[in-house]
Design a protein around this motif. Structure first.
Motif, PDB file in Angstrom:
ATOM      1  N   GLN A 140      -9.097  -9.840  15.036  1.00  0.00           N
ATOM      2  CA  GLN A 140     -10.262 -10.425  14.380  1.00  0.00           C
ATOM      3  C   GLN A 140     -10.438  -9.857  12.971  1.00  0.00           C
ATOM      4  OE1 GLN A 140     -11.932 -13.060  15.623  1.00  0.00           O
ATOM      5  NE2 GLN A 140     -12.837 -13.117  13.588  1.00  0.00           N
ATOM      6  N   GLN A 141     -10.181  -8.572  12.796  1.00  0.00           N
ATOM      7  CA  GLN A 141     -10.275  -7.962  11.463  1.00  0.00           C
ATOM      8  C   GLN A 141      -9.229  -8.553  10.521  1.00  0.00           C
ATOM      9  OE1 GLN A 141      -9.730  -3.931  12.740  1.00  0.00           O
ATOM     10  NE2 GLN A 141     -11.926  -3.446  12.570  1.00  0.00           N
ATOM     11  N   ILE A 142      -8.049  -8.819  11.053  1.00  0.00           N
ATOM     12  CA  ILE A 142      -6.994  -9.437  10.245  1.00  0.00           C
ATOM     13  C   ILE A 142      -7.418 -10.837   9.817  1.00  0.00           C
ATOM     14  CG2 ILE A 142      -4.605 -10.284  10.272  1.00  0.00           C
ATOM     15  CD1 ILE A 142      -4.013  -7.948  12.258  1.00  0.00           C
ATOM     16  N   ALA A 143      -7.956 -11.593  10.771  1.00  0.00           N
ATOM     17  CA  ALA A 143      -8.418 -12.955  10.461  1.00  0.00           C
ATOM     18  C   ALA A 143      -9.551 -12.911   9.437  1.00  0.00           C
ATOM     19  CB  ALA A 143      -8.864 -13.663  11.736  1.00  0.00           C
ATOM     20  N   ASP A 144     -10.467 -11.958   9.565  1.00  0.00           N
ATOM     21  CA  ASP A 144     -11.569 -11.842   8.604  1.00  0.00           C
ATOM     22  C   ASP A 144     -11.046 -11.503   7.209  1.00  0.00           C
ATOM     23  OD1 ASP A 144     -13.376 -12.422  10.610  1.00  0.00           O
ATOM     24  OD2 ASP A 144     -13.927 -10.316  10.964  1.00  0.00           O
ATOM     25  N   ALA A 145     -10.062 -10.618   7.130  1.00  0.00           N
ATOM     26  CA  ALA A 145      -9.470 -10.278   5.833  1.00  0.00           C
ATOM     27  C   ALA A 145      -8.793 -11.499   5.213  1.00  0.00           C
ATOM     28  CB  ALA A 145      -8.476  -9.142   5.983  1.00  0.00           C
ATOM     29  N   LEU A 146      -8.137 -12.301   6.039  1.00  0.00           N
ATOM     30  CA  LEU A 146      -7.514 -13.531   5.535  1.00  0.00           C
ATOM     31  C   LEU A 146      -8.576 -14.523   5.059  1.00  0.00           C
ATOM     32  CD1 LEU A 146      -4.666 -14.044   8.160  1.00  0.00           C
ATOM     33  CD2 LEU A 146      -4.392 -13.482   5.735  1.00  0.00           C
ATOM     34  N   ARG A 147      -9.687 -14.620   5.776  1.00  0.00           N
ATOM     35  CA  ARG A 147     -10.779 -15.505   5.366  1.00  0.00           C
ATOM     36  C   ARG A 147     -11.356 -15.063   4.024  1.00  0.00           C
ATOM     37  NH1 ARG A 147     -12.171 -14.898  10.599  1.00  0.00           N
ATOM     38  NH2 ARG A 147     -11.600 -16.667  11.873  1.00  0.00           N
ATOM     39  N   ASP A 148     -11.558 -13.762   3.872  1.00  0.00           N
ATOM     40  CA  ASP A 148     -12.094 -13.250   2.614  1.00  0.00           C
ATOM     41  C   ASP A 148     -11.155 -13.569   1.457  1.00  0.00           C
ATOM     42  OD1 ASP A 148     -14.310 -12.266   3.932  1.00  0.00           O
ATOM     43  OD2 ASP A 148     -13.557 -10.187   4.013  1.00  0.00           O
ATOM     44  N   ALA A 149      -9.865 -13.363   1.670  1.00  0.00           N
ATOM     45  CA  ALA A 149      -8.889 -13.675   0.628  1.00  0.00           C
ATOM     46  C   ALA A 149      -8.851 -15.177   0.359  1.00  0.00           C
ATOM     47  CB  ALA A 149      -7.510 -13.175   1.028  1.00  0.00           C
ATOM     48  N   ASN A 150      -9.021 -15.970   1.392  1.00  0.00           N
ATOM     49  CA  ASN A 150      -8.988 -17.419   1.258  1.00  0.00           C
ATOM     50  C   ASN A 150     -10.224 -17.922   0.513  1.00  0.00           C
ATOM     51  OD1 ASN A 150      -7.669 -19.927   1.792  1.00  0.00           O
ATOM     52  ND2 ASN A 150      -9.253 -20.359   3.325  1.00  0.00           N
ATOM     53  N   ASN A 151     -11.352 -17.264   0.679  1.00  0.00           N
ATOM     54  CA  ASN A 151     -12.585 -17.689   0.006  1.00  0.00           C
ATOM     55  C   ASN A 151     -12.528 -17.432  -1.495  1.00  0.00           C
ATOM     56  OD1 ASN A 151     -13.734 -18.558   2.383  1.00  0.00           O
ATOM     57  ND2 ASN A 151     -14.783 -16.625   2.789  1.00  0.00           N
ATOM     58  N   GLN A 152     -11.582 -16.658  -1.937  1.00  0.00           N
ATOM     59  CA  GLN A 152     -11.435 -16.360  -3.360  1.00  0.00           C
ATOM     60  C   GLN A 152     -10.390 -17.268  -4.005  1.00  0.00           C
ATOM     61  OE1 GLN A 152     -10.609 -12.192  -3.599  1.00  0.00           O
ATOM     62  NE2 GLN A 152     -12.546 -11.620  -2.619  1.00  0.00           N
ATOM     63  N   GLY A 153     -10.337 -18.486  -3.565  1.00  0.00           N
ATOM     64  CA  GLY A 153      -9.463 -19.458  -4.216  1.00  0.00           C
ATOM     65  C   GLY A 153      -8.299 -19.922  -3.373  1.00  0.00           C
ATOM     66  N   GLY A 154      -8.275 -19.634  -2.087  1.00  0.00           N
ATOM     67  CA  GLY A 154      -7.188 -20.091  -1.226  1.00  0.00           C
ATOM     68  C   GLY A 154      -7.474 -21.475  -0.671  1.00  0.00           C
ATOM     69  N   ALA A 155      -6.473 -22.071  -0.079  1.00  0.00           N
ATOM     70  CA  ALA A 155      -6.624 -23.421   0.449  1.00  0.00           C
ATOM     71  C   ALA A 155      -6.219 -23.485   1.920  1.00  0.00           C
ATOM     72  CB  ALA A 155      -5.779 -24.390  -0.369  1.00  0.00           C
ATOM     73  N   LEU A 156      -6.424 -22.387   2.663  1.00  0.00           N
ATOM     74  CA  LEU A 156      -6.047 -22.378   4.073  1.00  0.00           C
ATOM     75  C   LEU A 156      -7.186 -22.924   4.924  1.00  0.00           C
ATOM     76  CD1 LEU A 156      -4.379 -18.849   4.387  1.00  0.00           C
ATOM     77  CD2 LEU A 156      -3.245 -21.063   4.188  1.00  0.00           C
ATOM     78  N   THR A 157      -6.804 -23.635   5.960  1.00  0.00           N
ATOM     79  CA  THR A 157      -7.806 -24.107   6.924  1.00  0.00           C
ATOM     80  C   THR A 157      -8.072 -22.988   7.933  1.00  0.00           C
ATOM     81  OG1 THR A 157      -6.175 -24.981   8.460  1.00  0.00           O
ATOM     82  CG2 THR A 157      -6.917 -26.471   6.697  1.00  0.00           C
ATOM     83  N   GLU A 158      -9.119 -23.159   8.719  1.00  0.00           N
ATOM     84  CA  GLU A 158      -9.452 -22.160   9.737  1.00  0.00           C
ATOM     85  C   GLU A 158      -8.306 -22.020  10.752  1.00  0.00           C
ATOM     86  OE1 GLU A 158     -11.381 -19.152  11.552  1.00  0.00           O
ATOM     87  OE2 GLU A 158     -11.892 -20.059   9.645  1.00  0.00           O
ATOM     88  N   THR A 159      -7.682 -23.130  11.086  1.00  0.00           N
ATOM     89  CA  THR A 159      -6.555 -23.098  12.023  1.00  0.00           C
ATOM     90  C   THR A 159      -5.392 -22.300  11.439  1.00  0.00           C
ATOM     91  OG1 THR A 159      -7.208 -25.257  12.861  1.00  0.00           O
ATOM     92  CG2 THR A 159      -4.976 -24.545  13.370  1.00  0.00           C
ATOM     93  N   GLN A 160      -5.112 -22.488  10.156  1.00  0.00           N
ATOM     94  CA  GLN A 160      -4.033 -21.756   9.512  1.00  0.00           C
ATOM     95  C   GLN A 160      -4.334 -20.251   9.447  1.00  0.00           C
ATOM     96  OE1 GLN A 160      -4.022 -24.069   5.888  1.00  0.00           O
ATOM     97  NE2 GLN A 160      -2.091 -25.100   6.457  1.00  0.00           N
ATOM     98  N   ILE A 161      -5.590 -19.912   9.224  1.00  0.00           N
ATOM     99  CA  ILE A 161      -5.979 -18.502   9.191  1.00  0.00           C
ATOM    100  C   ILE A 161      -5.776 -17.868  10.563  1.00  0.00           C
ATOM    101  CG2 ILE A 161      -7.963 -16.947   8.958  1.00  0.00           C
ATOM    102  CD1 ILE A 161      -8.926 -18.771   6.662  1.00  0.00           C
ATOM    103  N   GLU A 162      -6.223 -18.543  11.618  1.00  0.00           N
ATOM    104  CA  GLU A 162      -6.046 -18.028  12.984  1.00  0.00           C
ATOM    105  C   GLU A 162      -4.566 -17.918  13.339  1.00  0.00           C
ATOM    106  OE1 GLU A 162      -8.179 -16.785  15.238  1.00  0.00           O
ATOM    107  OE2 GLU A 162      -9.738 -16.960  13.699  1.00  0.00           O
ATOM    108  N   THR A 163      -3.790 -18.917  12.939  1.00  0.00           N
ATOM    109  CA  THR A 163      -2.354 -18.883  13.208  1.00  0.00           C
ATOM    110  C   THR A 163      -1.694 -17.716  12.474  1.00  0.00           C
ATOM    111  OG1 THR A 163      -2.299 -21.269  13.524  1.00  0.00           O
ATOM    112  CG2 THR A 163      -0.196 -20.191  13.051  1.00  0.00           C
ATOM    113  N   ALA A 164      -2.070 -17.496  11.216  1.00  0.00           N
ATOM    114  CA  ALA A 164      -1.506 -16.393  10.442  1.00  0.00           C
ATOM    115  C   ALA A 164      -1.871 -15.050  11.077  1.00  0.00           C
ATOM    116  CB  ALA A 164      -1.991 -16.452   8.999  1.00  0.00           C
TER     117      ALA A 164
END
Length: 174
Positions: free
Chosen positions: A59-83
């Motif tokens: 969950q911490q990894i997913a949250d870090a990916l979400r934070d990075a994505n909110n700063q200009g990324g184009a990943l969907t929630e599904t892609q973040i969970e998959t990553a």
């Protein structure tokens, strides 16, 4: 030139006797090698446990990916969970492979193989550098790194070196 009846005319001479003087194979490794063996197995287990602990950090990894994505990324929630899932799986696979190699090399060290002692010492040196640099980690990783360092020291004690030399010498006469 006459040959005796039981001698073939073009027979090869018998091979020279094998010198097995003092190069008998050692029966048991010294206490230091046994200690190093068990310490390296502890290091292997801590690698495995450390890899499995990453599951709880998904969950911490997913949250870090979400934070990075909110700063200009184009990943969907599904892609973040998959990553995040792929990252956890990669860490677990790497931990299993490293644990298996540590265990394999520990058994080879116990059998008196110098190359295994060298490989394990390099791994222990990397663990020491990691400790000195303070690269982070948890109590499990510190226990494993400390065990690897202790094992490396034990594997170079005089009785350990004598055992490995004796095994090497016994293998040369086989």
């Amino acid at each position: 030139m006459t040959n005796s009846p039981d001698q073939e005319p073009f027979a090869y001479p018998p091979p020279p006797p094998i010198n097995t003087g003092s190069a008998a194979a050692p029966t048991t490794p010294p206490t230091e090698i046994i200690g190093a063996f068990w310490a390296y197995l502890v290091a292997a287990i801590t690698w495995l446990v450390g890899g499995l602990l990453v599951i709880g950090q998904k969950q911490q990894i997913a949250d870090a990916l979400r934070d990075a994505n909110n700063q200009g990324g184009a990943l969907t929630e599904t892609q973040i969970e998959t990553a995040a899932n792929v990252g956890v799986i990669i860490v677990i696979v790497v931990a299993v492979v490293i644990s298996a190699l540590y265990a394999l090399f520990a058994f080879k060290l116990k059998a008196g193989r110098n190359w295994a002692r060298i490989v394990l010492t390099v791994l222990a040196a990397l663990a020491l550098i990691s400790l000195l640099l303070g690269t982070g980690g948890n109590i499990v990783s510190y226990i494993g790194q400390f065990a690897a360092i202790v094992a490396a020291v034990l594997s170079f004690m005089p009785s350990s070196s004598a055992y490995i030399a004796q095994v090497r010498d016994s293998r040369q006469y086989r």
